[in-house]
Structure formats: C-alpha cells, structure tokens
Design a protein around this motif. Sequence first.
Motif, PDB file in Angstrom:
ATOM      1  N   ARG A 173       0.823  -1.214   0.000  1.00 49.85           N
ATOM      2  CA  ARG A 173       0.000   0.000   0.000  1.00 49.85           C
ATOM      3  C   ARG A 173       0.852   1.257   0.000  1.00 49.85           C
ATOM      4  O   ARG A 173       0.588   2.209  -0.746  1.00 49.85           O
ATOM      5  CB  ARG A 173      -0.933  -0.012   1.216  1.00 49.85           C
ATOM      6  CG  ARG A 173      -1.849   1.203   1.281  1.00 49.85           C
ATOM      7  CD  ARG A 173      -2.823   1.082   2.432  1.00 49.85           C
ATOM      8  NE  ARG A 173      -3.736  -0.045   2.231  1.00 49.85           N
ATOM      9  CZ  ARG A 173      -4.683  -0.405   3.087  1.00 49.85           C
ATOM     10  NH1 ARG A 173      -4.851   0.276   4.208  1.00 49.85           N
ATOM     11  NH2 ARG A 173      -5.471  -1.423   2.827  1.00 49.85           N
ATOM     12  N   ALA A 174       1.896   1.263   0.829  1.00 44.28           N
ATOM     13  CA  ALA A 174       2.771   2.435   0.903  1.00 44.28           C
ATOM     14  C   ALA A 174       3.811   2.452  -0.209  1.00 44.28           C
ATOM     15  O   ALA A 174       4.419   3.483  -0.489  1.00 44.28           O
ATOM     16  CB  ALA A 174       3.467   2.484   2.257  1.00 44.28           C
ATOM     17  N   GLY A 175       4.017   1.298  -0.838  1.00 46.42           N
ATOM     18  CA  GLY A 175       5.012   1.213  -1.906  1.00 46.42           C
ATOM     19  C   GLY A 175       6.436   1.289  -1.389  1.00 46.42           C
ATOM     20  O   GLY A 175       7.296   1.909  -2.016  1.00 46.42           O
ATOM     21  N   THR A 176       6.688   0.664  -0.221  1.00 48.32           N
ATOM     22  CA  THR A 176       8.029   0.685   0.353  1.00 48.32           C
ATOM     23  C   THR A 176       8.528  -0.739   0.608  1.00 48.32           C
ATOM     24  O   THR A 176       7.752  -1.661   0.814  1.00 48.32           O
ATOM     25  CB  THR A 176       8.060   1.462   1.686  1.00 48.32           C
ATOM     26  OG1 THR A 176       7.158   0.843   2.612  1.00 48.32           O
ATOM     27  CG2 THR A 176       7.689   2.910   1.480  1.00 48.32           C
ATOM     28  N   VAL A 177       9.838  -0.873   0.579  1.00 48.81           N
ATOM     29  CA  VAL A 177      10.493  -2.153   0.829  1.00 48.81           C
ATOM     30  C   VAL A 177      11.633  -1.905   1.808  1.00 48.81           C
ATOM     31  O   VAL A 177      12.404  -0.966   1.630  1.00 48.81           O
ATOM     32  CB  VAL A 177      11.077  -2.763  -0.465  1.00 48.81           C
ATOM     33  CG1 VAL A 177      11.577  -4.170  -0.217  1.00 48.81           C
ATOM     34  CG2 VAL A 177      10.065  -2.737  -1.592  1.00 48.81           C
ATOM     35  N   ALA A 178      11.728  -2.761   2.828  1.00 45.61           N
ATOM     36  CA  ALA A 178      12.798  -2.616   3.813  1.00 45.61           C
ATOM     37  C   ALA A 178      13.432  -3.971   4.086  1.00 45.61           C
ATOM     38  O   ALA A 178      12.739  -4.992   4.118  1.00 45.61           O
ATOM     39  CB  ALA A 178      12.242  -2.021   5.109  1.00 45.61           C
ATOM     40  N   PRO A 179      14.751  -3.999   4.281  1.00 44.89           N
ATOM     41  CA  PRO A 179      15.406  -5.270   4.622  1.00 44.89           C
ATOM     42  C   PRO A 179      15.064  -5.659   6.055  1.00 44.89           C
ATOM     43  O   PRO A 179      14.937  -4.800   6.921  1.00 44.89           O
ATOM     44  CB  PRO A 179      16.896  -4.951   4.480  1.00 44.89           C
ATOM     45  CG  PRO A 179      16.992  -3.475   4.737  1.00 44.89           C
ATOM     46  CD  PRO A 179      15.712  -2.887   4.210  1.00 44.89           C
ATOM     47  N   THR A 180      14.899  -6.936   6.296  1.00 45.50           N
ATOM     48  CA  THR A 180      14.678  -7.422   7.650  1.00 45.50           C
ATOM     49  C   THR A 180      16.028  -7.726   8.296  1.00 45.50           C
ATOM     50  O   THR A 180      17.068  -7.677   7.627  1.00 45.50           O
ATOM     51  CB  THR A 180      13.831  -8.705   7.655  1.00 45.50           C
ATOM     52  OG1 THR A 180      14.559  -9.732   6.973  1.00 45.50           O
ATOM     53  CG2 THR A 180      12.491  -8.485   6.967  1.00 45.50           C
ATOM     54  N   GLU A 181      15.999  -8.075   9.564  1.00 50.39           N
ATOM     55  CA  GLU A 181      17.232  -8.445  10.248  1.00 50.39           C
ATOM     56  C   GLU A 181      17.844  -9.695   9.624  1.00 50.39           C
ATOM     57  O   GLU A 181      19.061  -9.834   9.548  1.00 50.39           O
ATOM     58  CB  GLU A 181      16.944  -8.691  11.730  1.00 50.39           C
ATOM     59  CG  GLU A 181      18.182  -8.914  12.570  1.00 50.39           C
ATOM     60  CD  GLU A 181      17.865  -9.052  14.045  1.00 50.39           C
ATOM     61  OE1 GLU A 181      18.699  -9.631  14.766  1.00 50.39           O
ATOM     62  OE2 GLU A 181      16.796  -8.594  14.475  1.00 50.39           O
ATOM     63  N   SER A 182      16.977 -10.597   9.147  1.00 49.67           N
ATOM     64  CA  SER A 182      17.471 -11.815   8.496  1.00 49.67           C
ATOM     65  C   SER A 182      18.289 -11.481   7.261  1.00 49.67           C
ATOM     66  O   SER A 182      19.322 -12.089   7.008  1.00 49.67           O
ATOM     67  CB  SER A 182      16.305 -12.727   8.105  1.00 49.67           C
ATOM     68  OG  SER A 182      15.654 -13.240   9.241  1.00 49.67           O
ATOM     69  N   LEU A 183      17.831 -10.516   6.470  1.00 50.61           N
ATOM     70  CA  LEU A 183      18.563 -10.132   5.267  1.00 50.61           C
ATOM     71  C   LEU A 183      19.855  -9.414   5.629  1.00 50.61           C
ATOM     72  O   LEU A 183      20.899  -9.652   5.025  1.00 50.61           O
ATOM     73  CB  LEU A 183      17.700  -9.243   4.375  1.00 50.61           C
ATOM     74  CG  LEU A 183      18.355  -8.778   3.072  1.00 50.61           C
ATOM     75  CD1 LEU A 183      18.743  -9.967   2.209  1.00 50.61           C
ATOM     76  CD2 LEU A 183      17.441  -7.839   2.303  1.00 50.61           C
ATOM     77  N   THR A 184      19.786  -8.547   6.631  1.00 55.33           N
ATOM     78  CA  THR A 184      20.971  -7.804   7.052  1.00 55.33           C
ATOM     79  C   THR A 184      22.061  -8.735   7.546  1.00 55.33           C
ATOM     80  O   THR A 184      23.256  -8.512   7.299  1.00 55.33           O
ATOM     81  CB  THR A 184      20.600  -6.815   8.173  1.00 55.33           C
ATOM     82  OG1 THR A 184      19.555  -5.942   7.703  1.00 55.33           O
ATOM     83  CG2 THR A 184      21.796  -5.969   8.573  1.00 55.33           C
ATOM     84  N   ASP A 185      21.664  -9.815   8.232  1.00 56.03           N
ATOM     85  CA  ASP A 185      22.631 -10.753   8.797  1.00 56.03           C
ATOM     86  C   ASP A 185      23.122 -11.793   7.799  1.00 56.03           C
ATOM     87  O   ASP A 185      24.049 -12.547   8.088  1.00 56.03           O
ATOM     88  CB  ASP A 185      22.028 -11.496   9.996  1.00 56.03           C
ATOM     89  CG  ASP A 185      21.789 -10.565  11.172  1.00 56.03           C
ATOM     90  OD1 ASP A 185      22.393  -9.474  11.193  1.00 56.03           O
ATOM     91  OD2 ASP A 185      20.994 -10.919  12.056  1.00 56.03           O
TER      92      ASP A 185
END
Length: 198
Positions: free
Chosen positions: A103-115
């Motif tokens: 809905r907001a059109g945003t994507v953020a990395p999770t902690e799993s992706l960061t690690d």
Amino acid sequence: MAQAQQPPGEASGSSVDGAEPDLSRDTTYKMLANQRRRYTIHYLQNRGGAVTLGALAEQVGAWEHDTEPDRLTSDERKTVYTALQQRHLPKLDEAGLVEFDKRAGTVAPTESLTDLDIYTEVVASGEFPWSQYYLGLSTTTVALLIAAWADVFPLVMLPDIAWGLFAAVSFTVSAIAHVVLTREMKLGASTDPPEVDE
C-alpha cells in the motif's frame, strides 16, 4: 552461482514471539535463483534501509538493461515494477528477507537479510572458478614435491625445503587473493552487483 553463508538453524517458517524466522538453505537458494531477486537483495543491503518500490524498480531495471535509471523507457520501468510488486517482493517478504508494504510502496530489509552474507562467484568466459584453480594448484604442487623428493632432474638442483617453501607461498598468495576477490563478490558490498561489475 551464488553461495549463502547461513546463520545457525535450518528451520524455515513463521517467526516465534515476533522474532525473525531462521532461513533454510533451500529457501535462501530459491530466493537467490532469480536475478531480479539478487539485484533486489543487493540494492537493499547496499542501501541498508527502506526504499521506495519505484526507486528499486528503476535501479533493478537499469542493471538489467545495462543503462542508467533515467535512461529506462517507460515500458522497461513498468515491466520491472510490476514483476517486483506482484511476484518477487511478495516471495521475499514471505521468506522473511524483506518487509514489503504494498500500500505504501516501500520495501525494507529485515534483520534476516541484514545478517545474511551472500557471495556470488561470477566466472567470465575463459576463466576458471576458484575450486578448479585450487585443484590445479594442489595437483601441481604435489607432483613437484614428489618429483623433488625422488631427486628428479632439474628439481634436485634445489633443496627440498625450497620446494616446500614454494608450495606454502603459492597457497598463501592464492588464499589472500581469494579473500580479497570474494569480498568484492558479496551482495551489497559495492554500488553495482557483482554480475553487473563483470
């Protein structure tokens, strides 16, 4: 070919008490099997935070078409945007690698992706992968050491310790080069993905 260094745990599934789910090896490789998803992961790891779907689609499209984001045609941009929105980002979200707010059109990395440390081995035409290089180096070194031990001419002209030192230096230099080049192959470590750099 992509290789993923997994955090402890092989179980995949829903998070427990709000914690990020552990990624199974199969899930990780499945996510990395698609170039658009690798580009997405690279972009998010490089940015280190939330991005807009539009900006992500433009950069992924630019990498795919070997151009700059502002040179993409509207059709190229729309194709990548739609594919990310409808197919790739929901899969990455379900796997626990990103948080996709459609809905907001945003994507953020999770902690799993960061690690997650992800390395890709990109082998250009005519080049050998590291595994074959080490196999060749090991075979050659063993053959030289056996020949030196058996006093085969002209290897007998140098003491055995010299050939042992040669073997040690060869492997040390190779290992250092491998470490340096592998760091450059890590997703998110540079502005462009390793596949694009090649």
